[in-house]
Design an enzyme around this catalytic site. Structure first.
Site, PDB file in Angstrom:
ATOM      1  N   ASN A   5       0.813  -1.228   0.000  1.00  0.00           N
ATOM      2  CA  ASN A   5       0.000   0.000   0.000  1.00  0.00           C
ATOM      3  C   ASN A   5       0.842   1.273   0.000  1.00  0.00           C
ATOM      4  O   ASN A   5       0.493   2.266   0.647  1.00  0.00           O
ATOM      5  CB  ASN A   5      -0.967   0.004   1.180  1.00  0.00           C
ATOM      6  N   ARG A  14      -3.538 -14.287  -0.505  1.00  0.00           N
ATOM      7  CA  ARG A  14      -4.668 -14.573   0.369  1.00  0.00           C
ATOM      8  C   ARG A  14      -5.531 -15.682  -0.219  1.00  0.00           C
ATOM      9  O   ARG A  14      -5.365 -16.068  -1.370  1.00  0.00           O
ATOM     10  CB  ARG A  14      -5.471 -13.286   0.590  1.00  0.00           C
TER      11      ARG A  14
END
Length: 419
Positions: free
Chosen positions: A161, A293
């Site tokens: 991020n 994920r």
């Protein structure tokens, strides 16, 4: 280039017509893995792991030393609503203002002992208090504010991020307009952190010191590696905001960029003898695409690949290998759009619906072997139909993008410049 190797998907008998595999979590990078790996530079990988472990111990020890028995632990820092929360687009004069310097003071205070920063934090808050966590609660990740146990220590130093890269760009901008030895020292430590975190093959993990699991993967996700390379490229050039950077640091940054470009070329996935595009993350030792994920399969990733291709096209004197990688990647984008469809909001959440003449879309993930779009769900099932996954994942993830449209336009301009 890395030839396509089997995905880490278990493709037993499908549970339904649209389930094409299941996500299998990747292995962490470890001494055991390195020792059994055929990598030629095993000593460099083992040295890297020792540095990472030492940096982790130092980070933990520093926080423990600040937390006195019987004294309350300060609450975790406030999270930002989007990414780093740092202003990098203000008028030039603002970066010499008291407001900008206050933000820079907070940035410096939240730098970890290893030299990096956590993600998604509001940097307009006061400086860090002794004993305060370096990272926030991050409810999306299930909460990790405590930082006082194995389960609570997460993203303490990351490139995810835009973390660390954004802090370094901000510090450079303020340092250039309002010189301060604290900003200069923090910037130097941050660049040293990036250089230390770079894998021997030229890539970067998502989190450093290494956290384990998919965080150890060589990470292109959300342009993580591309942003790091772009920053180091600017540092190496030593112009503008980075004119204050010493020559030795500029040289080290330039060498890191060259290593990164080499591994990007090696990581371009090849299927049936043809170059395609890039994955979202890779096993750092083998450069095989790996999962992240539960809903993020090992796959070709269009958004990240567009970033890689733009980076390669930005090189002043692209090598023949870069030319070949660009041409192959562009050809793949031309061959794999989703036509006559729209990713639309419906009464049943987001769904892919037919719409003749709709602007071209590209799925976020494509199967490396077949080139067809694939979509993951929370239960680790991988589908070939986005409308078959749960509504929570349809609404909560960016399954389609239009990155190919601007990429193809940029390629046309690049091609004309090449003559």
């Amino acid at each position: 280039m890395r030839n396509l190797l089997p995905l880490l998907l278990s493709c037993a008998a499908p549970l339904s017509a649209t389930i094409v595999g299941r996500v299998v979590p990747p292995e962490s990078l470890s001494v055991t893995r390195v020792e059994r790996s055929p990598v030629a530079d095993r000593a460099a990988w083992l040295a890297y792991l020792r540095r990472s472990e030492a940096a982790m111990r130092a980070d933990r020890a520093a926080l423990a030393a600040e937390r006195r028995p019987g004294q309350p632990i300060p609450p975790p820092p406030r999270e930002a609503t989007n990414g780093s929360g740092l202003a990098l687009d203000r008028e030039t004069a603002w970066y010499a203002s008291a407001e900008a310097k206050a933000v820079a003071d907070t940035v410096v205070s939240f730098q970890t002992p290893a030299g990096g920063w956590g993600k998604n934090l509001d940097r307009t808050v006061p400086p860090r208090l002794p004993g305060q966590s370096w990272t926030g609660g991050d409810s999306k990740a299930g909460g990790y504010a405590a930082q006082d146990g194995a389960a609570g220590w997460s993203f303490v130093g990351t490139l995810d991020n835009d973390a660390t890269v954004a802090e370094l760009r901000f510090l450079a901008r303020v340092q250039t307009r309002a010189p301060d030895p604290r900003y200069r020292a923090a910037f130097a430590r941050g660049v040293a952190y990036l250089l230390q975190a770079q894998y021997p093959n030229g890539g970067w993990p998502q989190v450093y010191p290494l956290q384990g699991g998919y965080h150890d993967a060589l990470t292109l996700n959300d342009d993580t590696m591309i942003r790091a390379v772009a920053l180091l490229r600017d540092v190496a050039a030593g112009a503008g905001d980075f004119a204050f950077v010493p020559a030795a640091t500029r040289q080290a940054a330039g060498e890191a960029v060259e290593r990164a470009l080499r591994v990007l070329l090696a990581a371009q996935v090849v299927a049936d003898g043809r170059r395609t595009i890039w994955a979202q993350q890779y096993d750092p030792l083998t450069l095989r695409p790996v999962v992240a994920r539960n809903f993020e399969p090992a796959a070709l990733a269009t958004g990240e690949s567009a970033g890689v291709l733009r980076l390669l096209m930005a090189q002043p004197n692209p090598s023949p290998a870069m030319h070949a990688a660009i041409e192959a990647g562009i050809a793949w984008f031309r061959d794999h759009p989703v036509r006559d469809s729209e990713w639309a909001k419906t009464a049943d959440g987001r769904r892919l619906v037919a719409k003749p003449g709709a602007p071209l879309l590209w799925a976020r993930f494509h199967d490396p072997a077949t080139g067809k779009p694939i979509f993951g769900d929370r239960d680790r099932a991988v589908h070939d139909d986005v409308n078959a996954i749960s509504r929570e994942r349809r609404d909560g993830y960016s399954w389609f993008n239009s990155s190919g449209n601007s990429l193809l336009a940029a390629y046309d301009k690049w091609k004309r410049r090449q003559g």
